[in-house]
Structure formats: C-alpha cells, structure tokens
Design a protein around this motif. Structure first.
Motif, short mmCIF file in Angstrom:
data_model
loop_
_atom_site.label_atom_id
_atom_site.label_comp_id
_atom_site.label_asym_id
_atom_site.label_seq_id
_atom_site.Cartn_x
_atom_site.Cartn_y
_atom_site.Cartn_z
N ILE A 207 -11.33 63.38 103.81
CA ILE A 207 -12.56 64.45 104.06
C ILE A 207 -13.70 63.91 105.02
CG2 ILE A 207 -13.75 63.55 102.06
CD1 ILE A 207 -13.85 67.19 103.35
N LEU A 208 -13.60 62.49 105.01
CA LEU A 208 -14.30 61.90 105.93
C LEU A 208 -13.71 62.23 107.50
CD1 LEU A 208 -15.20 58.39 104.35
CD2 LEU A 208 -16.72 60.19 105.04
N ALA A 209 -12.47 61.95 107.68
CA ALA A 209 -11.90 62.29 108.80
C ALA A 209 -12.21 63.82 109.38
CB ALA A 209 -10.70 62.06 108.68
N THR A 210 -11.95 64.76 108.43
CA THR A 210 -12.01 66.11 108.65
C THR A 210 -13.82 66.48 108.97
OG1 THR A 210 -10.26 66.72 106.94
CG2 THR A 210 -11.93 68.51 107.71
N LEU A 211 -14.53 65.93 108.23
CA LEU A 211 -15.98 66.09 108.62
C LEU A 211 -16.44 65.48 109.77
CD1 LEU A 211 -18.54 67.15 107.24
CD2 LEU A 211 -18.75 65.02 106.16
N GLY A 212 -15.66 64.22 110.04
CA GLY A 212 -15.98 63.81 111.39
C GLY A 212 -15.77 64.16 112.71
N VAL A 213 -14.67 65.08 112.45
CA VAL A 213 -14.29 65.90 113.71
C VAL A 213 -15.20 67.25 113.55
CG1 VAL A 213 -12.50 67.65 114.45
CG2 VAL A 213 -11.83 65.17 113.30
N PHE A 214 -15.70 67.60 112.71
CA PHE A 214 -16.54 68.83 112.58
C PHE A 214 -17.70 68.50 113.42
CE2 PHE A 214 -14.19 71.04 108.96
CZ PHE A 214 -13.55 71.58 109.83
N VAL A 215 -18.44 67.33 112.78
CA VAL A 215 -19.55 66.76 113.21
C VAL A 215 -19.62 66.40 114.70
CG1 VAL A 215 -21.42 64.76 113.01
CG2 VAL A 215 -20.43 66.04 110.89
N PHE A 216 -18.63 65.64 115.20
CA PHE A 216 -18.43 65.39 116.46
C PHE A 216 -18.61 66.72 117.42
CE2 PHE A 216 -16.11 64.51 120.36
CZ PHE A 216 -16.70 63.26 120.87
N LEU A 217 -17.67 67.80 116.89
CA LEU A 217 -17.66 68.79 117.92
C LEU A 217 -18.98 69.64 117.78
CD1 LEU A 217 -14.14 70.26 116.67
CD2 LEU A 217 -14.80 69.26 118.82
N TRP A 218 -19.56 69.55 116.84
CA TRP A 218 -21.05 70.24 116.63
C TRP A 218 -21.98 69.74 117.56
CZ3 TRP A 218 -21.32 69.87 110.46
CH2 TRP A 218 -20.49 70.89 109.79
N HIS A 219 -21.80 68.18 117.62
CA HIS A 219 -22.84 67.46 118.53
C HIS A 219 -22.36 67.58 119.99
CE1 HIS A 219 -24.48 66.19 114.49
NE2 HIS A 219 -25.74 65.76 115.24
N TRP A 220 -21.44 67.33 120.18
CA TRP A 220 -20.58 67.43 121.51
C TRP A 220 -21.05 68.69 122.25
CZ3 TRP A 220 -18.84 63.80 124.55
CH2 TRP A 220 -18.06 64.18 125.97
N ASN A 221 -20.71 69.75 121.51
CA ASN A 221 -21.20 71.21 122.14
C ASN A 221 -22.57 71.64 121.87
OD1 ASN A 221 -18.31 71.44 122.94
ND2 ASN A 221 -17.87 71.90 120.90
N ASP A 222 -23.27 70.66 121.29
CA ASP A 222 -24.91 71.28 121.22
C ASP A 222 -25.46 71.37 122.48
OD1 ASP A 222 -27.24 71.82 119.66
OD2 ASP A 222 -27.68 69.78 119.20
N PHE A 223 -26.29 72.33 122.33
CA PHE A 223 -26.94 72.75 123.61
C PHE A 223 -28.55 73.15 123.49
CE2 PHE A 223 -28.62 76.20 126.64
CZ PHE A 223 -28.52 75.27 127.62
N CYS A 266 -12.68 66.07 122.90
CA CYS A 266 -12.50 66.90 121.73
C CYS A 266 -11.08 66.90 121.33
CB CYS A 266 -13.15 68.30 121.98
SG CYS A 266 -14.99 68.45 122.26
N LEU A 267 -10.30 67.02 122.32
CA LEU A 267 -8.82 67.19 122.07
C LEU A 267 -8.36 65.88 121.48
CD1 LEU A 267 -7.66 69.29 125.28
CD2 LEU A 267 -7.93 69.91 122.73
N LEU A 268 -8.99 64.65 122.31
CA LEU A 268 -8.55 63.30 121.89
C LEU A 268 -8.89 63.02 120.45
CD1 LEU A 268 -9.55 61.25 124.88
CD2 LEU A 268 -7.14 61.96 124.20
N VAL A 269 -10.07 63.28 119.95
CA VAL A 269 -10.43 63.10 118.67
C VAL A 269 -9.80 64.03 117.66
CG1 VAL A 269 -12.43 63.78 116.88
CG2 VAL A 269 -13.00 62.95 119.27
N PHE A 270 -9.41 65.28 118.18
CA PHE A 270 -8.34 66.22 117.17
C PHE A 270 -7.10 65.67 116.92
CE2 PHE A 270 -5.40 69.30 116.62
CZ PHE A 270 -5.55 69.83 115.31
N PHE A 271 -6.61 65.15 118.04
CA PHE A 271 -5.05 64.30 117.95
C PHE A 271 -5.05 63.18 117.05
CE2 PHE A 271 -4.24 67.46 121.60
CZ PHE A 271 -3.30 68.15 121.01
N LEU A 272 -6.09 62.46 117.41
CA LEU A 272 -6.15 61.00 116.74
C LEU A 272 -6.58 61.28 115.19
CD1 LEU A 272 -8.47 58.94 119.23
CD2 LEU A 272 -5.88 58.94 118.86
N LEU A 273 -7.11 62.02 114.78
CA LEU A 273 -7.52 62.55 113.47
C LEU A 273 -6.62 63.61 112.88
CD1 LEU A 273 -11.34 61.91 113.41
CD2 LEU A 273 -9.61 60.28 113.13
#
Length: 287
Positions: A207-223, A266-273
C-alpha cells in the motif's frame, strides 16, 4: 478355467472435455482492444507530433512524411527546462517521502491505538476532503507569504503535505493487520517506534508503493499551487514551465516534445513499482 479381472469401481468413463470458450470471448477481446487503442490514441498522437518536423502536416490531418529528434533535442537544451524538471523532481520526491512517513504513522495510530477523541479527530480530518482547494487557495497564499514562503521550496511543499486521503488509506490497510503481532511485540518490550519500523512498515509495503505512485503523480502533475506560489525559474515546476512555453507561442511540436519528456518519469515510477501495485490488489482481494 479362465478368470476375468473385474474392473475397479473407480475406473469409470472420464467426463467429456468441456468445449473451449475462447471462441465465445472474441467480442470481449475486440472491445478491450478498441478501448486500449482509444486510451493510447492521445499518447501515440503526442509522440508523433513531438517527432514531426516543424510546420509539417501531421495527425490527425495526415501522417508526417518524416520523423526527427530535433524537437526533443531543442527542448532538452532549452533554458529553464532542466531546472523546471529538477524542481518537479524535488517537489514530488520530497512530498512522497514525507507524506508516506506521516500518513503511515497517523494510520497506525488511528487503526491500532485507543485514545480520547480518536474517531472525532479522524472524521474531522477526513471532512477536509469536502472543502475544495480553490476555496482555501487565497488564504493559504496569504498565510505562506506572511511567513516569507513565496517563491521558496518549503512554501511550495509544506502546504500540500496534509493529505487526508493518504491517512485514510493507510488506516484502512493497517486495520486488517492481526492484533496478535502488535501484542507479541509489546510483550517482548518493543517500543512504539520499533513496532512501527519492524512491523507496520514491512507489512504495508504494497500500500505504501501504491500510495507513493499516486502521490508522485498528484504532485508531478500539480499546476494551480505551483503557479500561484512560484514566481521565478528557481522554484517553477515543469507543468508551469510548459505553460510559459505556450504563452511564448512555441510550435506544437515543441509543446508535444515537452509533454512527452515530462511523461517519462511517471512511466518509470509506474513500471518500477508495478510489482507492488499488483501485490496490493491481491492482498486487498484476500482480505
């Protein structure tokens, strides 16, 4: 006298093999293929436009006559792009680490600890999800500016760390862990910090990995928040920087090249986790 061996009672005729159903599933496979193409269509078009020469006709009007890497090379060498990318990595990476740490600790406390006002505090915290961020944007900016946080990294990162969704997800996952593990650790004399680090963290890796992907995407795409709080290239993120390129009337090929490059992390984070994402789904199903 001839003796005929009797057939054993268990030797019976085998049931006929069931007919294969693969032929009946071709409409489902066709539908899935069409939906996959519709989903990947915008990404494929983005890559094609990014690799097309400038001012050349391209999709959807027609297929480009040739492809080139000049746009990608020019974007990577543009002033500010590398700094924007680094700022986005810092903004996303630091936020992921702090949010996972605080959310897992808070989730453990709300799930396994009993203290006065626990449920009231939890539901009050979750009620903040109903307040739109746009309603608190101006007061938050004024507050951060009063503490000289405008155009700084701490002013960019700190206001986004209170993530009630992350706390709720961690609480729900930790509630499913056996209480006997925590009771045995207490009997052995383990401190709360040791229980958290040796029991909670290893068992919540999916769940930490799943949540980490979501948080990373939220902040990476934050505008919106980076646009408001960042006033120079020193703290400007990649999403805001791409908007600056658009206001300078850059070619569509340049904009698509920037967007394609920004999608790579984003793709790298997804494939790694990805393995942890599958494990989290499997564990949720077993529960």
């Amino acid at each position: 006298m001839t003796m005929t061996a009797a057939r054993p009672a268990t030797a019976q005729a085998r049931p006929a093999a069931r007919p294969r159903r693969h032929g009946r599933r071709w409409p489902l496979y066709t539908l899935l293929a069409v939906m996959s193409l519709l989903t990947l269509g915008p990404f494929i078009a983005m890559v094609i436009v990014a690799l097309s020469p400038r001012n050349a006709p391209t999709v959807p009007a027609q297929w480009p006559d040739s492809l080139t890497l000049d746009n990608l090379t020019q974007v990577l060498g543009a002033s500010g792009f590398a700094e924007w990318t680094l700022n986005s990595l810092v903004y996303s990476g630091v936020s992921v680490v702090i949010i996972l740490l605080t959310a897992s600790m808070a989730g453990y406390a709300f799930a396994k600890k009993r203290f006065p006002g626990r449920d009231t505090m939890l539901w009050t915290f979750l009620a903040t999800m109903m307040v739109p961020f746009q309603a608190t944007l101006i007061p938050l900016y004024v507050l951060v500016s009063d503490f000289d946080g405008a155009d700084t990294f701490w002013g960019l990162i700190v206001p986004t760390l209170a993530n009630s969704q992350a706390v709720f997800l961690m609480r729900q996952f930790i509630m499913g862990l056996p209480d006997e593990l925590f009771d045995a650790a207490k009997v052995d004399g383990a401190s709360e910090l040791r229980v958290y680090w040796t029991i909670v963290v290893p068992l919540t890796k999916p769940i930490l990995a799943t949540l980490g992907v979501f948080v990373f995407l939220w902040h990476w795409n934050d505008f919106l928040w980076p646009l408001v709080i960042s006033q120079s290239d020193a703290t400007r993120t990649l999403t805001v920087g791409l908007t600056v390129l658009k206001t300078e009337e850059a070619q569509w090929s340049m904009l698509m090249s920037s967007a394609a490059i920004s999608a790579v992390p984003c793709l790298l984070v997804f494939f790694l986790l990805q393995r942890y994402l599958v494990n989290s789904i499997a564990m949720t199903g077993l529960k």
